[in-house]
Design a protein around this motif. Structure first.
Motif, PDB file in Angstrom:
ATOM      1  N   ALA A  32      -1.089  53.845  59.572  1.00 34.54           N
ATOM      2  CA  ALA A  32       0.235  53.264  59.336  1.00 34.54           C
ATOM      3  C   ALA A  32       1.206  54.248  58.704  1.00 34.54           C
ATOM      4  O   ALA A  32       2.386  53.933  58.562  1.00 34.54           O
ATOM      5  N   THR A  83       2.032  42.277  62.507  1.00 35.86           N
ATOM      6  CA  THR A  83       0.742  42.968  62.535  1.00 35.86           C
ATOM      7  C   THR A  83       0.348  43.305  63.967  1.00 35.86           C
ATOM      8  O   THR A  83       0.771  42.644  64.922  1.00 35.86           O
ATOM      9  N   GLN A 140      -2.945  52.227  66.942  1.00 35.80           N
ATOM     10  CA  GLN A 140      -3.410  53.284  66.051  1.00 35.80           C
ATOM     11  C   GLN A 140      -3.215  54.681  66.642  1.00 35.80           C
ATOM     12  O   GLN A 140      -2.915  55.622  65.919  1.00 35.80           O
ATOM     13  N   SER A 143       2.261  48.995  66.536  1.00 34.16           N
ATOM     14  CA  SER A 143       2.404  48.498  65.163  1.00 34.16           C
ATOM     15  C   SER A 143       2.163  49.690  64.249  1.00 34.16           C
ATOM     16  O   SER A 143       2.598  50.797  64.556  1.00 34.16           O
ATOM     17  N   LYS A 144       1.466  49.497  63.139  1.00 40.05           N
ATOM     18  CA  LYS A 144       1.129  50.565  62.210  1.00 40.05           C
ATOM     19  C   LYS A 144       2.305  51.507  61.978  1.00 40.05           C
ATOM     20  O   LYS A 144       3.232  51.172  61.263  1.00 40.05           O
ATOM     21  N   SER A 145       2.342  52.671  62.628  1.00 41.20           N
ATOM     22  CA  SER A 145       3.358  53.678  62.318  1.00 41.20           C
ATOM     23  C   SER A 145       4.649  53.533  63.102  1.00 41.20           C
ATOM     24  O   SER A 145       5.500  54.424  63.039  1.00 41.20           O
ATOM     25  N   GLY A 179     -10.383  50.310  59.870  1.00 46.87           N
ATOM     26  CA  GLY A 179      -8.976  49.976  59.721  1.00 46.87           C
ATOM     27  C   GLY A 179      -8.657  48.615  60.303  1.00 46.87           C
ATOM     28  O   GLY A 179      -9.135  48.269  61.380  1.00 46.87           O
ATOM     29  N   LYS A 187      -5.946  45.536  61.534  1.00 46.54           N
ATOM     30  CA  LYS A 187      -4.637  45.384  62.159  1.00 46.54           C
ATOM     31  C   LYS A 187      -3.958  44.154  61.607  1.00 46.54           C
ATOM     32  O   LYS A 187      -4.586  43.172  61.316  1.00 46.54           O
TER      33      LYS A 187
END
Length: 451
Positions: free
Chosen positions: A54, A115, A245, A270-272, A449, A451
């Motif tokens: 993220a 998310t 990811q 998502s994440k980053s 990890g 989500k």
């Protein structure tokens, strides 16, 4: 580096036993910048965890932080449902102008709950609506989230077992390399789809990760992905790439599938995508597949305007071609460092995995990765494990981490490997209290990890 036990009484007393990362990294963090974090005792840590993907641009990148602070000080709306806001408009324009148009991509943008698993659920709903079919084909080793639909497509038995209900409407197929070098898994998939006696119905979608971040850092080759995309297209099956990811620069290009030259029907991000650790998720949808009606997939926090502001600021980085070139240089440097490190530990069967800046190290002793992660923490390096048994060390520094910082982190990692290899497995970590932590084998699988 000597690590003393922090005072975690309030967490132990009040926080649920489901917590994971704080068990592996038992510090109380107070400050973070770039690839570094500091705890309340002033100890410094090198972050090769990056918020499980993220924080691709590191902690608190100044340009992004400045944009967020300016927006707050101007009383910009923070929460907006799916109302029109200047923050959302700015993000959409930057996404179009910096990412989509230069790559010749024509997508609608669906903002989902904040998310990754919610983005996956939305993609599945869309594919099922468009095709009128129900099942999804997913792959061994895959991880797509923990809500029930996404969890059904995830492979790890430990995660699936927590559902408490049957997980259906997913057909599992072998990922590239899963069945050994002699088995062509795309050919196997197409034979199952085309044989009326196979028992496999035509699915609503195929969902795939180009790099399995939680599946032990297995990598799909560009040719395998091209053949998979062609097989899906020829049979009228929407292809979903879960880039939650591996996307946003983690493999060296903005999307992880660019190397293969494919154009998925739907892309989950998502994440980053927010780039600042602010919750945000979306699905890129080919316009003709954008068939869900108003409110059919909704969410109170799909309008996180702070995330839009941060995301637009991060896309400014990509507007300069030199930024992508720098990411690729960093990835090449990390590859060289990990190749050299593996050569030092051939007696441990050390083998690099992954690509770009999403990497792993596998060992003959599958329990070693867990010991290395804990030894690395003792030396001031945050690095987690991956795989259904936690058998692969997972290495994910921010994509902006330069050569000197990468070298320092990998040197610390080498010292941790040497130490962990000498440490008997029974001494790898103290046994957890029965009422507050899972068993060791479960813990290793649990600390992937989320989500």
């Amino acid at each position: 580096m000597t690590v003393t036990e922090p005072d975690t009484t309030v967490f132990d007393d009040l926080e649920s036993a489901v917590r994971t990362y704080c068990r592996r990294f038992p510090a109380v963090f107070t400050r973070a910048s770039g690839h570094r974090m500091w705890d309340e005792e002033g100890r410094e840590y090198t972050d090769f965890l990056s918020g499980a993907g993220a924080l691709n641009y590191g902690h608190n990148p100044p340009a992004v932080r400045g944009a967020v602070v300016d927006y707050l000080l101007a009383d910009g709306p923070v929460h907006g449902l799916d109302l029109h806001t200047t923050a959302k408009a700015a993000f959409l324009r930057r996404l179009r102008d910096v990412v989509l148009r230069p790559r010749g991509l024509d997508y609608r943008v669906q903002f989902t709950g904040p998310t990754g698993t919610n983005a996956v659920e939305a993609a599945f709903k869309t594919a099922r609506r468009v095709t009128g079919r129900t099942d999804v084909i997913a792959f061994t080793g895959g991880f797509h989230g923990l809500s029930l639909g996404a969890l059904a497509a995830s492979a790890t038995s430990f995660k699936r077992g927590a559902a408490g209900v049957p997980l259906g409407h997913v057909t599992r197929m072998p990922y590239e390399g899963y069945a050994g070098d002699g088995v062509d898994t795309v050919d196997y998939l197409t034979r199952m789809l085309d044989d009326p006696g196979s028992g496999v119905d035509l699915p609503a979608a195929i969902v795939v990760e180009t790099v399995q971040g939680e599946g032990g850092l297995a990598v799909a080759s560009a040719e395998w992905l091209r053949r998979l995309a062609r097989a899906a297209r020829e049979r009228g099956i929407p292809l979903i790439v879960d880039d939650i990811q591996a996307g946003c620069g983690r493999t060296g290009t903005f999307f992880s599938f660019e190397e293969a030259g494919i154009v998925p029907d739907l892309v989950c991000l998502s994440k980053s995508i927010s780039g600042y650790g602010l919750p945000m998720a979306l699905v890129l949808v080919r316009p003709e597949l954008d068939q869900l009606g108003p409110g059919e997939h909704s969410g109170t926090f799909r309008g996180n305007n702070l995330a839009f502001v941060a995301a637009a600021a991060c896309l400014d980085f990509w507007a300069d071609p030199r930024f992508a070139e720098g990411v690729r240089r960093n990835a090449a440097e990390l590859d060289a460092l990990l190749t050299g490190l593996a050569a030092r530990f051939t007696d441990l069967g050390c083998v690099p995995r992954g690509r770009g800046m999403i990497r792993g190290l596998a060992f003959t002793d599958e329990a070693l990765a867990d010991r290395v992660s804990r030894a690395a923490f003792d030396r001031g390096l945050l690095v987690e494990t991956s795989g259904a048994r936690g058998q692969v060390l997972k290495i994910m520094p921010p994509i902006v981490t330069g050569a000197a910082e990468l070298a320092l982190g990998v040197a610390t990692l080498a010292d941790a490997i040497a130490s962990a290899a000498r440490q008997p497995a029974r001494e790898a970590a103290p046994e957890p209290a029965p009422d507050t932590a899972p068993e060791p084998a479960q813990r290793a699988a649990q600390e992937e990890g989320h989500k």
